[in-house]
Write a protein that holds these residues in place. Structure first.
Motif, mmCIF file in Angstrom:
data_model
loop_
_atom_site.group_PDB
_atom_site.id
_atom_site.type_symbol
_atom_site.label_atom_id
_atom_site.label_comp_id
_atom_site.label_asym_id
_atom_site.label_seq_id
_atom_site.Cartn_x
_atom_site.Cartn_y
_atom_site.Cartn_z
ATOM 1 N N SER A 31 0.753 -1.427 0.284
ATOM 2 C CA SER A 31 -0.205 0.071 0.027
ATOM 3 C C SER A 31 0.832 1.391 -0.458
ATOM 4 O O SER A 31 0.546 2.278 -0.685
ATOM 5 C CB SER A 31 -0.650 -0.089 1.160
ATOM 6 O OG SER A 31 -1.976 -1.354 0.898
ATOM 7 N N SER A 69 -7.982 0.588 4.099
ATOM 8 C CA SER A 69 -5.768 1.043 4.518
ATOM 9 C C SER A 69 -6.019 2.838 4.361
ATOM 10 O O SER A 69 -7.369 2.959 4.138
ATOM 11 C CB SER A 69 -6.290 -0.309 4.155
ATOM 12 O OG SER A 69 -5.515 -0.126 2.252
ATOM 13 N N ASP A 131 -6.535 -1.688 -4.305
ATOM 14 C CA ASP A 131 -5.939 -2.386 -2.709
ATOM 15 C C ASP A 131 -6.724 -3.711 -2.617
ATOM 16 O O ASP A 131 -7.805 -3.342 -2.286
ATOM 17 C CB ASP A 131 -5.699 -1.438 -2.192
ATOM 18 C CG ASP A 131 -3.927 -2.442 -1.183
ATOM 19 O OD1 ASP A 131 -3.470 -2.643 -1.709
ATOM 20 O OD2 ASP A 131 -3.983 -1.230 -0.156
ATOM 21 N N GLU A 132 -5.589 -4.464 -2.638
ATOM 22 C CA GLU A 132 -6.124 -5.809 -2.350
ATOM 23 C C GLU A 132 -7.098 -6.255 -2.810
ATOM 24 O O GLU A 132 -8.711 -6.651 -2.908
ATOM 25 C CB GLU A 132 -7.008 -5.701 -0.361
ATOM 26 C CG GLU A 132 -6.205 -5.255 0.349
ATOM 27 C CD GLU A 132 -5.635 -6.407 0.940
ATOM 28 O OE1 GLU A 132 -6.033 -7.956 0.350
ATOM 29 O OE2 GLU A 132 -3.916 -5.999 1.653
#
Ligand SMILES: Nc1ncnc2c1ncn2[C@@H]1O[C@H](COP(=O)(O)OP(=O)(O)OP(=O)(O)O)[C@@H](O)[C@H]1O
Ligand SMILES: [Mg+2]
Length: 276
Positions: A31, A69, A131-132
């Protein structure tokens, strides 16, 4: 014009190879690397030796972060409806992003001469940061009701379309995920053809390296700290992955840097901007 400095000697030309993939175990620095790329992209073209570029062609940033996040915090700095925290929002952001892509492609086709591309016209790039990715795909794959099945179909379909046609319009994707496995199901060919930047952060098993880089790339034996890993760039390293360290992010002032980097984000202003 479209080059970003991953390190002093390694440059990624996003116009040549638009999309990127970042893998690595939990806490390995995925990240943070994404945020660093956001700063550089959003202030293109870059200046030598400074993180913030001159922002003549500021890349427009969109993001999906269902884990909420650090990436999700970009919603404080970006225009409304650019950052998704939930499944419904993720689909909306992707739909909007693909709509913008189509609009730009139509604009280029109708208004500009034969052979013109977003790159030749010097247009700003558009990026969707996910992200993810694996967790996000899992959420869409978990489809039981009719509505969920439609959402799943839309998500993967639109994503595929984006991966296949985005480059001409300078619409790119950067995906971060712990393991590249889910990527190998459904999106494999599109991802393999269009991803020109791959980074694997932190230490990993050879299996996990293979998932990220494929079977052919040789991986030197290295030990990595947080924020370090292996890198492959289309046209830069052919046989071997190269070890690299992501630039250090000082959390005390990084929010200020992000704030400065993201002043030129506007939903309509940049879609048709031609600097050439
Ligand atoms: N480039 C960097 N500079 C400074 N610190 C870093 C850097 N990369 C990672 N770190 C440190 O490591 C921590 C974990 O990094 P990060 O959140 O990017 O990992 P991740 O791979 O995204 O993990 P997760 O899978 O949990 O999301 C950060 O909170 C930060 O403290
Ligand atoms: Mg993370």
């Amino acid at each position: 014009m479209y080059e970003i400095n991953i390190t002093k000697s390694i440059k990624w030309n996003i116009a040549a190879h638009i999309s990127g993939l970042i893998t690595g175990a939990r806490g390995s620095g995925k990240s943070f690397l994404l945020l660093y790329l956001v700063v550089m992209l959003a202030t293109l073209p870059q200046n030598e030796d400074s993180l913030l570029g001159s922002s003549i062609i500021p890349t427009q940033i969109f993001a999906v972060d269902l884990k909420n996040s650090d990436i999700a915090r970009l919603d404080k700095l970006l225009p409304a409806n650019r950052v998704a925290h939930t499944k419904d929002e993720a689909l909306k952001v992707l739909e909007h992003f693909v709509d913008l892509m189509e609009e730009r492609l139509t604009f280029i086709q109708k208004e500009k001469s034969f052979g013109a591309t977003a790159r030749s016209l010097g247009m700003p790039a558009y990026y969707l940061i996910v992200d993810e990715w694996s967790a996000t795909s899992a959420i869409f794959n978990d489809a039981i009701t009719k509505k969920e099945k439609e959402q799943k179909f839309k998500w993967f379909n639109l994503f595929h379309r984006l991966m296949m046609t985005g480059r001409q319009g300078l619409f790119g994707v950067i995906i971060a995920t712990q393991q590249a496995t889910v990527i190998n199901s459904g999106l494999s060919t599109a991802i393999k053809e269009e991803v020109g930047f791959k980074a694997h952060m932190g230490n990993a098993t050879s299996e996990s390296y293979k998932l990220t880089f494929g079977n052919d790339l040789k991986i030197p034996n290295e030990y990595f700290n947080v924020g370090e890993g292996m890198l492959w760039l289309e046209g830069f390293n052919y046989d071997w992955a190269v070890p690299f360290a992501a630039p250090y992010i000082d959390t005390d002032n990084f929010w200020d840097i992000l704030q400065k980097a993201l002043v030129n984000q506007d939903d309509t202003k940049y879609l048709r901007l031609c600097t050439k």
